[in-house]
Design a protein around this motif. Structure first.
Motif, mmCIF file in Angstrom:
data_model
loop_
_atom_site.group_PDB
_atom_site.id
_atom_site.type_symbol
_atom_site.label_atom_id
_atom_site.label_comp_id
_atom_site.label_asym_id
_atom_site.label_seq_id
_atom_site.Cartn_x
_atom_site.Cartn_y
_atom_site.Cartn_z
ATOM 1 N N UNK A 100 -32.441 68.313 -26.605
ATOM 2 C CA UNK A 100 -32.732 66.885 -26.429
ATOM 3 C C UNK A 100 -31.487 66.122 -25.964
ATOM 4 N N UNK A 101 -30.315 66.574 -26.410
ATOM 5 C CA UNK A 101 -29.073 65.931 -25.974
ATOM 6 C C UNK A 101 -28.783 66.240 -24.503
ATOM 7 N N UNK A 102 -29.028 67.492 -24.110
ATOM 8 C CA UNK A 102 -28.877 67.833 -22.694
ATOM 9 C C UNK A 102 -29.837 67.011 -21.840
ATOM 10 N N UNK A 103 -31.054 66.841 -22.324
ATOM 11 C CA UNK A 103 -32.055 66.071 -21.578
ATOM 12 C C UNK A 103 -31.667 64.600 -21.483
ATOM 13 N N UNK A 104 -31.094 64.047 -22.558
ATOM 14 C CA UNK A 104 -30.650 62.648 -22.524
ATOM 15 C C UNK A 104 -29.506 62.477 -21.524
ATOM 16 N N UNK A 105 -28.613 63.455 -21.472
ATOM 17 C CA UNK A 105 -27.518 63.409 -20.492
ATOM 18 C C UNK A 105 -28.082 63.433 -19.073
ATOM 19 N N UNK A 106 -29.019 64.351 -18.824
ATOM 20 C CA UNK A 106 -29.607 64.448 -17.493
ATOM 21 C C UNK A 106 -30.343 63.174 -17.117
ATOM 22 N N UNK A 107 -31.010 62.559 -18.090
ATOM 23 C CA UNK A 107 -31.756 61.332 -17.814
ATOM 24 C C UNK A 107 -30.822 60.175 -17.447
ATOM 25 N N UNK A 108 -29.633 60.149 -18.033
ATOM 26 C CA UNK A 108 -28.708 59.042 -17.811
ATOM 27 C C UNK A 108 -27.689 59.292 -16.704
ATOM 28 N N UNK A 109 -27.483 60.553 -16.329
ATOM 29 C CA UNK A 109 -26.483 60.898 -15.316
ATOM 30 C C UNK A 109 -27.076 61.605 -14.104
ATOM 31 N N UNK A 110 -28.332 62.019 -14.197
ATOM 32 C CA UNK A 110 -28.914 62.862 -13.170
ATOM 33 C C UNK A 110 -28.978 62.236 -11.796
ATOM 34 N N UNK A 111 -29.066 60.906 -11.714
ATOM 35 C CA UNK A 111 -29.141 60.272 -10.389
ATOM 36 C C UNK A 111 -27.845 60.432 -9.608
#
Length: 404
Positions: free
Chosen positions: A179-190
């Motif tokens: 879930x932490x990896x997913x939160x990082x991707x959601x906030x930095x993925x763009x």
């Protein structure tokens, strides 16, 4: 007959050459430049009072950022005309579990949950919302840099991916969570990668983009999707790689097999230089005069030391330069006498070197510092270490190293 004076001159020249690629300067035109730093997050409990004062400002107490130090670094990087900024992790305090209903108490060193939020306060105090708030504040700080010519590349750190108090193997310890990896991707993925913004800021599209392995496809046996956490690309004939050094199930290790294949492919394409960015350094910098070693690197345990050695063998094999953070200090070294390791975990987080125990290098061990790298047309590279002291004195050039 060769005179003794001539012999001495030859010996002196040879000594200068052997000692010092670090002293040479490249006079060919600069093709582009980039900067790198990490660890701007603030600590809610053990902040550095000698630097930030007796109490955190109301702003930093909420958003957990060393705003004064990091904002100054960003302004200076802008002034240095760096076209890229690689931020080597720990942009947020994080360290919670970004699944529904979990709340960490950093004072009591415990985590509660999962619970169904029963009130607005439950939602506001949850690890998930706090992480998103901290990401948003950090993104706001770097937004002006993005708007004035510098593309920001994020690197995941342990504070982004790891839960500090989560149960693992029936014990409470630091473990990375999906879930932490997913939160990082959601906030930095763009930012990984925005081709339109990249081409607008850097004048061309990134080449040979390689996302990290998807779930189940990792040559390093990783089980979660790494496609927004490790990645690489080419730019103007130079190769850039970002790696996640705290993936789920393999904390404090690098994706060495994926990296080796990536660097081999870059070399085959004719990449002039290879730059790798991760959060944790491969080798710790022992900043204390007492000789007490830090455990803040990829050789923290016997098991991770084996993995670290394999990782560094790849770095040396391909002649890459490794940039990292995690240790809240500045240091450049050649751990095995070849490839350089550049530690710039000095973007605002509490100094590892405490004011009560002066470090081995007083000029830089308690400095907010970063590296700016000038890449020349002939492939030569200057690494320049800049910083300012804990009292926010003038910015100084600490070190210059030339890689031919």
């Amino acid at each position: 007959m060769i005179s003794s004076r001539f012999r001495l001159l030859v010996a002196a020249l040879a000594a200068a050459v052997s000692a010092g690629a670090a002293q040479a300067q490249n006079t060919t035109p600069v093709l582009f430049s980039f900067s790198t730093v990490g660890d701007s997050r603030q600590d809610p409990i053990t902040y550095d009072q000698a630097s930030v004062g007796a109490t955190l400002s109301g702003q930093d107490a909420i958003w957990l950022q060393n705003t004064k130090a990091f904002a100054r670094i960003l302004r200076t990087i802008q002034a240095q005309k760096s076209t890229m900024l690689f931020f080597n992790g720990d942009m947020i305090n994080g360290y919670g579990w970004n699944a529904l209903g979990y709340t960490s108490d950093f004072v009591a060193n415990k985590i509660s949950g999962p619970t169904t939020p029963a009130s607005t306060a439950d939602v506001v105090n949850s690890d998930l919302l706090k992480a998103y708030q901290q990401y948003a504040f950090w993104r706001g700080l770097v937004a002006p840099v993005m708007e004035t010519g510098t593309y920001v590349f994020p690197v995941p750190g342990n504070h982004e991916t790891v839960c500090k108090f989560c149960p693992a193997n029936s014990d409470k310890q630091k473990v990375a969570k999906v879930e932490n990896e997913q939160a990082y991707a959601a906030n930095m993925g763009d930012l990984i990668l925005d081709n339109s913004r990249f081409s607008t800021l850097l004048g061309t599209l990134p080449q040979s983009f390689n996302p990290g392995p998807a779930a189940g496809s990792s040559p390093d046996g990783l089980t979660t999707d790494q496609s927004k956490l490790s990645y690489s690309f080419d730019y103007k004939g130079f190769h850039f790689v970002v790696i996640n050094t705290d993936p789920v199930g393999a904390e404090t290790s690098a994706p060495t097999n994926w990296l080796a294949a990536d660097l081999a492919a870059a070399k085959a394409r004719g990449a002039k230089k290879l730059f790798v960015f991760g959060h944790k350094p491969a080798y710790n910098y022992n900043y204390q005069k007492t000789g007490v070693a830090s455990s803040s690197s990829l050789d923290a345990t016997a098991a991770t030391t084996v993995k670290r050695d394999a990782f560094w063998t790849v770095i040396e094999q391909y002649g890459a330069t490794y940039f990292s953070g995690h240790e809240h200090v500045y240091n450049i070294s050649q751990p095995k006498g070849g490839a350089y390791q550049v530690i710039v975990g000095s973007g605002g987080s509490p100094f590892d070197d405490k004011a009560s125990v002066p470090g081995a290098n007083p000029l830089t061990d308690r400095s907010y510092a970063w590296a700016t790298v000038r890449v020349h047309q002939d492939g030569g590279v200057d690494i320049l270490g800049y910083g300012f002291d804990e009292h926010f004195g003038p910015t100084q050039l600490y070190q210059q190293i030339y890689l031919p």
